[in-house]
Motif scaffolding. Structure first.
Motif, PDB file in Angstrom:
ATOM      1  N   ASP A  12     -31.397   0.208 -36.821  1.00  0.00           N
ATOM      2  CA  ASP A  12     -31.171  -0.028 -35.399  1.00  0.00           C
ATOM      3  C   ASP A  12     -32.027  -1.225 -34.995  1.00  0.00           C
ATOM      4  OD1 ASP A  12     -31.255  -0.074 -32.590  1.00  0.00           O
ATOM      5  OD2 ASP A  12     -30.939   2.087 -32.456  1.00  0.00           O
ATOM      6  N   MET A  13     -31.399  -2.349 -34.777  1.00  0.00           N
ATOM      7  CA  MET A  13     -32.105  -3.616 -34.572  1.00  0.00           C
ATOM      8  C   MET A  13     -33.077  -3.555 -33.393  1.00  0.00           C
ATOM      9  SD  MET A  13     -30.183  -7.216 -33.861  1.00  0.00           S
ATOM     10  CE  MET A  13     -29.621  -6.695 -32.231  1.00  0.00           C
ATOM     11  N   HIS A  14     -32.607  -3.069 -32.242  1.00  0.00           N
ATOM     12  CA  HIS A  14     -33.454  -3.041 -31.049  1.00  0.00           C
ATOM     13  C   HIS A  14     -34.610  -2.059 -31.205  1.00  0.00           C
ATOM     14  CE1 HIS A  14     -34.746  -2.862 -26.883  1.00  0.00           C
ATOM     15  NE2 HIS A  14     -34.550  -1.546 -26.895  1.00  0.00           N
ATOM     16  N   ALA A  15     -34.330  -0.848 -31.733  1.00  0.00           N
ATOM     17  CA  ALA A  15     -35.379   0.166 -31.886  1.00  0.00           C
ATOM     18  C   ALA A  15     -36.464  -0.310 -32.838  1.00  0.00           C
ATOM     19  CB  ALA A  15     -34.769   1.475 -32.384  1.00  0.00           C
ATOM     20  N   ALA A  16     -36.064  -0.951 -33.937  1.00  0.00           N
ATOM     21  CA  ALA A  16     -37.050  -1.431 -34.914  1.00  0.00           C
ATOM     22  C   ALA A  16     -37.928  -2.529 -34.320  1.00  0.00           C
ATOM     23  CB  ALA A  16     -36.327  -1.944 -36.157  1.00  0.00           C
ATOM     24  N   HIS A  17     -37.304  -3.485 -33.648  1.00  0.00           N
ATOM     25  CA  HIS A  17     -38.080  -4.581 -33.067  1.00  0.00           C
ATOM     26  C   HIS A  17     -38.967  -4.080 -31.928  1.00  0.00           C
ATOM     27  CE1 HIS A  17     -38.514  -8.658 -30.997  1.00  0.00           C
ATOM     28  NE2 HIS A  17     -39.067  -8.784 -32.190  1.00  0.00           N
ATOM     29  N   SER A  26     -38.010  -6.806 -26.440  1.00  0.00           N
ATOM     30  CA  SER A  26     -37.423  -6.775 -27.781  1.00  0.00           C
ATOM     31  C   SER A  26     -36.001  -7.318 -27.756  1.00  0.00           C
ATOM     32  CB  SER A  26     -37.426  -5.332 -28.309  1.00  0.00           C
ATOM     33  OG  SER A  26     -38.725  -4.810 -28.330  1.00  0.00           O
ATOM     34  N   VAL A  27     -35.498  -7.597 -28.949  1.00  0.00           N
ATOM     35  CA  VAL A  27     -34.138  -8.125 -29.052  1.00  0.00           C
ATOM     36  C   VAL A  27     -33.160  -7.100 -28.499  1.00  0.00           C
ATOM     37  CG1 VAL A  27     -34.559  -9.660 -30.984  1.00  0.00           C
ATOM     38  CG2 VAL A  27     -33.992  -7.291 -31.433  1.00  0.00           C
ATOM     39  N   ARG A  28     -32.191  -7.556 -27.765  1.00  0.00           N
ATOM     40  CA  ARG A  28     -31.233  -6.657 -27.143  1.00  0.00           C
ATOM     41  C   ARG A  28     -29.963  -6.570 -27.989  1.00  0.00           C
ATOM     42  NH1 ARG A  28     -34.518  -4.219 -23.975  1.00  0.00           N
ATOM     43  NH2 ARG A  28     -32.721  -3.382 -22.840  1.00  0.00           N
ATOM     44  N   ALA A  29     -29.140  -5.601 -27.640  1.00  0.00           N
ATOM     45  CA  ALA A  29     -27.871  -5.448 -28.340  1.00  0.00           C
ATOM     46  C   ALA A  29     -26.987  -6.669 -28.098  1.00  0.00           C
ATOM     47  CB  ALA A  29     -27.174  -4.175 -27.861  1.00  0.00           C
ATOM     48  N   MET A  62     -32.787 -11.421 -39.833  1.00  0.00           N
ATOM     49  CA  MET A  62     -32.649 -10.012 -40.186  1.00  0.00           C
ATOM     50  C   MET A  62     -33.617  -9.630 -41.302  1.00  0.00           C
ATOM     51  SD  MET A  62     -28.558  -9.159 -39.904  1.00  0.00           S
ATOM     52  CE  MET A  62     -27.892 -10.631 -40.677  1.00  0.00           C
ATOM     53  N   ASN A  63     -33.741 -10.483 -42.304  1.00  0.00           N
ATOM     54  CA  ASN A  63     -34.663 -10.191 -43.401  1.00  0.00           C
ATOM     55  C   ASN A  63     -36.112 -10.201 -42.933  1.00  0.00           C
ATOM     56  OD1 ASN A  63     -33.115  -9.724 -45.866  1.00  0.00           O
ATOM     57  ND2 ASN A  63     -32.392 -11.820 -45.625  1.00  0.00           N
ATOM     58  N   ARG A 110     -37.154   7.937 -31.398  1.00  0.00           N
ATOM     59  CA  ARG A 110     -35.869   7.924 -32.110  1.00  0.00           C
ATOM     60  C   ARG A 110     -36.029   7.210 -33.446  1.00  0.00           C
ATOM     61  NH1 ARG A 110     -33.974   7.112 -26.662  1.00  0.00           N
ATOM     62  NH2 ARG A 110     -34.255   4.872 -26.878  1.00  0.00           N
ATOM     63  N   PRO A 111     -35.255   7.589 -34.456  1.00  0.00           N
ATOM     64  CA  PRO A 111     -35.356   6.907 -35.762  1.00  0.00           C
ATOM     65  C   PRO A 111     -34.890   5.465 -35.664  1.00  0.00           C
ATOM     66  CG  PRO A 111     -33.503   8.444 -35.739  1.00  0.00           C
ATOM     67  CD  PRO A 111     -34.272   8.689 -34.485  1.00  0.00           C
ATOM     68  N   THR A 112     -35.513   4.598 -36.464  1.00  0.00           N
ATOM     69  CA  THR A 112     -35.157   3.177 -36.453  1.00  0.00           C
ATOM     70  C   THR A 112     -34.271   2.793 -37.634  1.00  0.00           C
ATOM     71  OG1 THR A 112     -37.173   2.623 -37.686  1.00  0.00           O
ATOM     72  CG2 THR A 112     -37.301   2.540 -35.274  1.00  0.00           C
ATOM     73  N   TRP A 113     -34.272   3.605 -38.687  1.00  0.00           N
ATOM     74  CA  TRP A 113     -33.441   3.268 -39.852  1.00  0.00           C
ATOM     75  C   TRP A 113     -33.089   4.547 -40.610  1.00  0.00           C
ATOM     76  CZ3 TRP A 113     -35.003   4.248 -44.963  1.00  0.00           C
ATOM     77  CH2 TRP A 113     -36.340   4.629 -45.117  1.00  0.00           C
ATOM     78  N   THR A 114     -32.058   4.459 -41.423  1.00  0.00           N
ATOM     79  CA  THR A 114     -31.661   5.580 -42.263  1.00  0.00           C
ATOM     80  C   THR A 114     -31.134   5.043 -43.587  1.00  0.00           C
ATOM     81  OG1 THR A 114     -30.366   7.614 -42.347  1.00  0.00           O
ATOM     82  CG2 THR A 114     -29.275   5.683 -41.416  1.00  0.00           C
TER      83      THR A 114
END
Length: 631
Positions: free
Chosen positions: A465-470, A580-583, A592-593, A612-616
């Motif tokens: 999840d790009m926004h949650a991670a950032h 943070s970066v938005r959708a 991304m890397n 909330r989880p940021t990745w799976t």
């Protein structure tokens, strides 16, 4: 009023039973604790009709001497303490000497025991209004068996409050689980209505302990738990702590042991909540199996008849130790740690077991197929392909390898024409011995709907999840920056006078230095008056009076408080969320890397600021299952 008179022995024991014996599970707890105190390393529990008809506990402990058997069913008779000094440092699970007498007053109890070196075993029962014990010879190996039949047969008012057989057995099974978790050196066997429910063997190695915890708490808990073992200031905390993403809707998977005794304590609960506050989703409860070892003289276990609560002599030190240990343990979890413990076995193993003939033979060849990195990753990490430790079918991947090569050539030309892309150190592609390992979160493949990042690692597919991670990365950096600069204090234009109780005013005066370190300047102006002269600059819009009241309440209750820091963190989290970066923002492959690499280095990157989880991770086995491969 009637004349004062002595109560009969049975009635006095039945009144005591009201405190100790609530249901069959309460009986099981007392009997199992006695077995463990007797030095048993094997305990067998047999139950019928949820423990209401029959509850039999058999152990191979030291047993009870013939002359002591009548005393064992008397009130306030025990072998575990003899004087007041023993009560100040209790090392046994039971010590009150009331359990057997209370249980025998509301059931038909038979106790059979044998001691090593004794010619025969002996059995004791109580009969009549005065509960006179009757001793008779019996046959029994070294150890003790306590048989409790027809619980509450003589107290109908208590019996009608019992629940269904299934419910009562569920409570009893929970007692067995708790004691099995408290003593890995004891084997436990549980049977219900002639059916074996649990067979828990002695656990000595870490793997065996993990297996027992998985049997008691479920395999998912072990797969989503972090092991910890920390010792400091004469205290040791070890056990398993569930990841924030593996939380529950209720606090039903929380086991805490103090010197081997399972407890439920407000101080412990508060310390755990504080440790999880920054990473747990709202309304969820953490999971843990934790063991605290302290000097028995510093903890009072004689607080409650059921011994479920304790009182620490230095509660503030214990609270700070628990909080700091758990807080750092959760912060240190990185994606690589989670993948090493939670990823399922490789899909290649699944495929090879399901394949036939030539396919199975090809999969058994221990060869490594080299994959080119996807698209724009070439310009960041060099042109050298990465090594995946998997054994896919060479014929199936030939076309994929060719396609990767074409994508890489096209991507290099596109990225070379884009000024200002993120750059990372170029890996030396000249030496085959310097091949970099695949990072835990792998390399970005694409962006989905401007929301998710799709990446490939050695286990399969990673969704981020790009926004949650950032948001988490930004938040953690803001916290570090804020702490490095120190909390800036801002004087208030008009000092705010607060009416408090004398106890709160005394507390504010005692902890004045603590408030100062958090950016508050408090002065006591009277017996029940406190004046706020300065506040943290970041909290200028906060309700200062309410916040100070809540902090004082925490200090009086637990000896510590993190409400001010939590309030500051909430503001930083809000700023991080908006920054943070938005959708729907398109990211290049280098961006991304770079985000994936930051996640691998950032504390608590598995959850966003809201829990909330940021990745799976989707392993190849899980992907194969979606498409019914290998069937």
């Amino acid at each position: 009023m009637k004349r004062i008179q002595l109560l009969s022995t049975r009635l006095a024991n039945q009144i005591a039973a009201g405190e100790v014996v609530e249901r069959p599970a309460s009986v099981a707890k007392e009997l199992l604790e006695n077995a463990i105190d007797a030095g048993a390393n094997r305990v067998d529990v047999e139950v019928e009709q949820g423990g209401i008809k029959l509850l039999k506990v058999r152990d191979n402990g030291s047993g009870i001497m013939k002359d002591d058997l009548p005393l064992s069913l008397s009130r306030h008779a025990t072998s575990k303490i003899t004087e007041l000094e023993d009560l100040e440092a209790v090392a046994s699970l039971g010590f009150r000497g009331e359990a057997l007498a209370s249980i025998s007053s509301v059931s038909r109890l038979t106790l059979t025991s044998a001691v090593k070196g004794q010619s025969s075993a002996w059995r004791v029962q109580t009969e009549g209004r005065d509960m006179q014990p009757v001793v008779a010879p019996s046959a029994h190996p070294v150890g003790t068996t306590v048989e409790v039949r027809d619980l509450f047969f003589n107290t109908p008012a208590r019996r009608k409050f019992l629940k269904t057989e299934k419910t009562e057995f569920g409570h009893l099974e929970e007692v067995v689980k708790r004691l099995a978790l408290s003593r890995f050196d004891v084997s436990f066997n549980l049977r219900h209505n002639q059916r074996t429910i649990h067979q828990l063997k002695v656990a000595k190695t870490q793997q065996e302990k993990d297996r027992r915890v998985a049997q008691a708490c479920g395999p998912e808990f072990i797969e989503n738990a972090v092991c910890l073992d920390v010792e400091s200031a004469g205290m040791r905390l070890w056990g398993w702590v569930g990841l924030p993403t593996y939380s529950r809707s209720q606090a039903d998977l929380q086991y805490f042991f103090v010197n081997g005794r399972v407890i439920r304590d407000k101080l412990v609960s508060h310390a755990v909540r504080q440790a999880y506050r920054d990473v747990l989703y709202n309304g969820r409860h953490p999971t843990f199996v934790l063991y605290l070892s302290v000097d028995p003289a510093t903890v009072d276990v004689n607080v409650h008849p059921t011994k479920h609560e304790v009182r620490f002599r230095d509660s503030r030190t214990v609270h700070n130790f628990l909080f700091s240990t758990l807080h750092h343990a959760l912060a240190e979890v990185r994606p690589g740690d989670q993948l090493s413990s939670t990823v399922q076995p490789s899909a290649i193993e699944t495929r090879s077991s399901a394949s036939t003939g030539a396919e199975a033979g090809e999969f058994k060849q221990q060869e490594q197929i080299r994959f080119n990195q996807p698209a724009a990753s070439q310009s960041i990490f060099g042109s050298q392909p990465q090594t995946y430790s998997q054994q896919p079918n060479r014929y199936q991947v030939a076309e994929q390898l060719a396609g990767y090569g074409k994508l890489a050539e096209a991507a290099d030309e596109i990225i070379a024409a884009q000024p200002g892309v993120l750059s990372e150190p170029i890996v030396d592609a000249g030496s085959e011995h310097n091949e970099p390992e695949i990072p835990p979160l792998g390399y970005a493949l694409a962006q989905l709907k401007g929301i998710y990042i799709l990446a490939e690692n050695q286990h399969g597919l990673v969704l981020v999840d790009m926004h949650a991670a950032h948001e988490r990365i930004t938040y953690e950096r803001m916290k570090q920056s804020y702490q490095a600069e120190g909390i800036k204090c801002q004087p208030v234009l008009v000092p705010e006078s607060m009416a408090v109780s004398q106890r709160e005013a005394d507390c504010a005066e005692e902890f004045q230095s603590l408030f100062a370190s958090l950016g508050f300047e408090l002065l006591r102006m009277g017996p029940e008056t406190v004046v706020v002269k300065a506040i943290p600059a970041l909290l200028k819009q906060a309700n200062v009076s309410q916040l100070v009241h809540e902090v004082l309440s925490d200090l009086l209750e637990h000896g510590t408080s993190d409400r001010i820091q939590a309030h500051i963190n909430e503001i930083l989290a809000t700023i991080a969320c908006h920054g943070s970066v938005r959708a729907n923002r398109k990211l290049t492959h280098p961006e991304m890397n770079a985000l994936l690499r930051d996640m691998e280095q950032t504390e608590r990157s598995g959850q966003c600021n809201h829990g909330r989880p940021t990745w799976t991770q989707l392993s190849l086995a899980e992907l194969d299952k979606l498409f019914l491969r290998g069937r």
